[in-house]
Motif scaffolding. Structure first.
Motif, PDB file in Angstrom:
ATOM      1  N   LEU A  80       0.541  -1.224  -0.401  1.00  0.00           N
ATOM      2  CA  LEU A  80       0.023   0.114  -0.212  1.00  0.00           C
ATOM      3  C   LEU A  80       0.765   1.009   0.072  1.00  0.00           C
ATOM      4  N   SER A  81       0.882   1.984  -0.828  1.00  0.00           N
ATOM      5  CA  SER A  81       1.209   3.692  -0.840  1.00  0.00           C
ATOM      6  C   SER A  81       1.269   4.233  -0.190  1.00  0.00           C
ATOM      7  N   ASP A  82       1.634   5.208   0.554  1.00  0.00           N
ATOM      8  CA  ASP A  82       1.064   5.716   1.822  1.00  0.00           C
ATOM      9  C   ASP A  82      -0.573   7.091   1.651  1.00  0.00           C
ATOM     10  N   LYS A  83      -0.931   7.181   0.666  1.00  0.00           N
ATOM     11  CA  LYS A  83      -2.123   7.993   0.798  1.00  0.00           C
ATOM     12  C   LYS A  83      -3.024   6.501   1.164  1.00  0.00           C
ATOM     13  N   MET A  84      -2.574   5.401   0.117  1.00  0.00           N
ATOM     14  CA  MET A  84      -3.692   4.715   0.727  1.00  0.00           C
ATOM     15  C   MET A  84      -3.027   3.479   1.759  1.00  0.00           C
ATOM     16  N   LYS A  85      -2.448   3.950   2.580  1.00  0.00           N
ATOM     17  CA  LYS A  85      -2.447   3.304   3.474  1.00  0.00           C
ATOM     18  C   LYS A  85      -2.903   4.047   4.418  1.00  0.00           C
ATOM     19  N   SER A  86      -3.763   5.679   4.340  1.00  0.00           N
ATOM     20  CA  SER A  86      -4.518   5.960   5.110  1.00  0.00           C
ATOM     21  C   SER A  86      -6.046   6.287   4.743  1.00  0.00           C
ATOM     22  N   VAL A  87      -5.946   5.545   2.677  1.00  0.00           N
ATOM     23  CA  VAL A  87      -7.413   5.705   3.079  1.00  0.00           C
ATOM     24  C   VAL A  87      -8.411   3.514   3.903  1.00  0.00           C
ATOM     25  N   ALA A  88      -7.527   3.319   3.930  1.00  0.00           N
ATOM     26  CA  ALA A  88      -6.956   1.650   4.810  1.00  0.00           C
ATOM     27  C   ALA A  88      -7.453   2.174   6.120  1.00  0.00           C
ATOM     28  N   LYS A  89      -6.597   2.955   6.608  1.00  0.00           N
ATOM     29  CA  LYS A  89      -6.770   3.620   7.818  1.00  0.00           C
ATOM     30  C   LYS A  89      -8.131   3.474   7.731  1.00  0.00           C
ATOM     31  N   SER A  90      -8.962   4.847   7.475  1.00  0.00           N
ATOM     32  CA  SER A  90     -10.223   4.981   7.032  1.00  0.00           C
ATOM     33  C   SER A  90     -10.891   3.439   7.303  1.00  0.00           C
ATOM     34  N   ASN A  91     -11.347   3.565   6.560  1.00  0.00           N
ATOM     35  CA  ASN A  91     -11.776   2.102   6.327  1.00  0.00           C
ATOM     36  C   ASN A  91     -11.962   1.727   7.376  1.00  0.00           C
ATOM     37  N   ALA A  92     -10.940   0.958   8.329  1.00  0.00           N
ATOM     38  CA  ALA A  92     -10.727   0.113   9.153  1.00  0.00           C
ATOM     39  C   ALA A  92     -11.535   0.956  10.663  1.00  0.00           C
ATOM     40  N   GLU A  93     -10.914   2.308  10.652  1.00  0.00           N
ATOM     41  CA  GLU A  93     -12.207   3.057  11.587  1.00  0.00           C
ATOM     42  C   GLU A  93     -13.541   3.059  11.901  1.00  0.00           C
ATOM     43  N   LYS A  94     -14.515   2.540   9.823  1.00  0.00           N
ATOM     44  CA  LYS A  94     -15.602   2.608  10.283  1.00  0.00           C
ATOM     45  C   LYS A  94     -16.082   0.337  10.026  1.00  0.00           C
ATOM     46  N   LEU A  95     -15.348   0.062   9.532  1.00  0.00           N
ATOM     47  CA  LEU A  95     -15.873  -0.846   9.557  1.00  0.00           C
ATOM     48  C   LEU A  95     -15.728  -1.307  10.596  1.00  0.00           C
ATOM     49  N   SER A  96     -14.611  -0.836  11.539  1.00  0.00           N
ATOM     50  CA  SER A  96     -14.755  -1.331  13.179  1.00  0.00           C
ATOM     51  C   SER A  96     -15.894  -1.431  13.762  1.00  0.00           C
ATOM     52  N   ALA A  97     -17.060  -0.764  13.354  1.00  0.00           N
ATOM     53  CA  ALA A  97     -18.671  -1.007  13.874  1.00  0.00           C
ATOM     54  C   ALA A  97     -19.801  -2.047  13.342  1.00  0.00           C
ATOM     55  N   VAL A  98     -18.980  -2.611  11.823  1.00  0.00           N
ATOM     56  CA  VAL A  98     -19.060  -3.598  12.006  1.00  0.00           C
ATOM     57  C   VAL A  98     -19.731  -4.383  13.149  1.00  0.00           C
ATOM     58  N   GLN A  99     -21.244  -5.732  12.954  1.00  0.00           N
ATOM     59  CA  GLN A  99     -22.007  -6.352  13.898  1.00  0.00           C
ATOM     60  C   GLN A  99     -21.292  -7.601  13.806  1.00  0.00           C
ATOM     61  N   ALA A 100     -21.358  -7.884  14.892  1.00  0.00           N
ATOM     62  CA  ALA A 100     -20.858  -9.559  14.797  1.00  0.00           C
ATOM     63  C   ALA A 100     -21.619 -10.462  13.905  1.00  0.00           C
ATOM     64  N   GLY A 101     -20.455 -11.217  13.760  1.00  0.00           N
ATOM     65  CA  GLY A 101     -21.455 -11.984  12.823  1.00  0.00           C
ATOM     66  C   GLY A 101     -21.101 -11.821  11.384  1.00  0.00           C
ATOM     67  N   THR A 102     -21.074 -11.098  10.571  1.00  0.00           N
ATOM     68  CA  THR A 102     -20.786 -10.166   9.935  1.00  0.00           C
ATOM     69  C   THR A 102     -18.559  -9.639   9.335  1.00  0.00           C
ATOM     70  N   THR A 103     -19.352 -10.696   8.155  1.00  0.00           N
ATOM     71  CA  THR A 103     -17.693 -11.001   7.484  1.00  0.00           C
ATOM     72  C   THR A 103     -17.439 -10.311   7.302  1.00  0.00           C
ATOM     73  N   ILE A 104     -16.323  -9.087   6.939  1.00  0.00           N
ATOM     74  CA  ILE A 104     -15.938  -8.639   5.483  1.00  0.00           C
ATOM     75  C   ILE A 104     -14.706  -8.510   4.239  1.00  0.00           C
ATOM     76  N   LYS A 105     -15.559  -9.231   3.368  1.00  0.00           N
ATOM     77  CA  LYS A 105     -14.845  -9.628   2.757  1.00  0.00           C
ATOM     78  C   LYS A 105     -13.931  -8.710   1.500  1.00  0.00           C
ATOM     79  N   VAL A 106     -11.888  -9.162   1.813  1.00  0.00           N
ATOM     80  CA  VAL A 106     -11.186  -8.662   0.611  1.00  0.00           C
ATOM     81  C   VAL A 106     -11.367  -9.512  -0.475  1.00  0.00           C
ATOM     82  N   GLU A 107     -11.663  -8.255  -1.285  1.00  0.00           N
ATOM     83  CA  GLU A 107     -11.424  -9.110  -2.762  1.00  0.00           C
ATOM     84  C   GLU A 107     -10.415  -8.241  -3.652  1.00  0.00           C
ATOM     85  N   GLY A 108      -9.076  -8.955  -4.471  1.00  0.00           N
ATOM     86  CA  GLY A 108      -8.137  -8.939  -4.601  1.00  0.00           C
ATOM     87  C   GLY A 108      -8.247  -8.785  -6.133  1.00  0.00           C
ATOM     88  N   ASN A 109      -8.145  -7.616  -7.448  1.00  0.00           N
ATOM     89  CA  ASN A 109      -8.297  -7.327  -8.487  1.00  0.00           C
ATOM     90  C   ASN A 109      -7.144  -6.945  -9.170  1.00  0.00           C
TER      91      ASN A 109
END
Length: 185
Positions: free
Chosen positions: A89-118
């Motif tokens: 991850l580039s520095d810019k994408m690290k900040s995007v990933a950090k922002s995503n992680a903060e938002k996704l930390s509120a996901v309810q238990a039982g929900t899986t975060i599927k990361v799709e590589g392309n």
């Protein structure tokens, strides 16, 4: 003697059949550079959105990510983009990933975060599948470092089989070198 000739024939058949090569249209344009064209990503138009329902969560697809309803709030989870032939991850994408992680930390238990590589279309199918998996794993590792439970994140690779753009130019190839986050119950 018969066994030797049968084995010789089989070995020759395997050697001469080889692996099929994927044909890629080649232009006089120079090969894609390894630097990420992030300026092209800064001006992404989000007006072309589509709604679809994924496992009781509202999913609105935008050009560079997805809108989810997480705990009653509409949250935008951005795609992570990669440089040509890279999975770090580039520095810019690290900040995007950090922002995503903060938002996704509120996901309810039982929900899986599927990361799709392309990936883009450059390289063999096998290489792109492996590269897509490395990209998804790099994003998963980043999410886990930021507090998301490792068991709540799964990874999958689509290689080059899931393009968002099919034009033959650098901007299009850059859009295809990404990882996406999907919420799955």
């Amino acid at each position: 003697m018969k066994k030797l000739s049968i084995y010789t024939f089989l070995v020759a058949a395997v050697l001469f059949s080889g692996c099929s090569q994927k044909e890629v249209e080649v232009t006089n344009e120079p090969a894609p550079v390894e630097q990420t064209s992030e300026s092209a990503l800064d001006n992404v138009d989000n007006s072309n959105v589509q709604d679809e329902v994924v496992n009781d969560e509202l999913l609105e697809k935008a050009e560079n990510g997805y809108y989810y309803t997480i705990n009653g709030e509409k949250v935008f989870i951005e795609n992570i983009y990669f440089a040509f032939d890279k999975y770090n991850l580039s520095d810019k994408m690290k900040s995007v990933a950090k922002s995503n992680a903060e938002k996704l930390s509120a996901v309810q238990a039982g929900t899986t975060i599927k990361v799709e590589g392309n990936c883009d279309e450059w390289g063999t199918d096998e290489y792109n599948y492996a590269l897509g998996l490395k990209r998804a794993k790099a994003v998963k590792d980043f999410l886990v470092m930021d507090g998301i439970s490792e068991s709540a994140v799964s990874v999958v690779s689509f290689g080059e089989s899931n393009p968002v753009c099919t034009d033959k130019n650098r901007e299009c190839w850059q859009k295809n070198r990404r990882s996406e986050h999907k919420l799955v119950k």
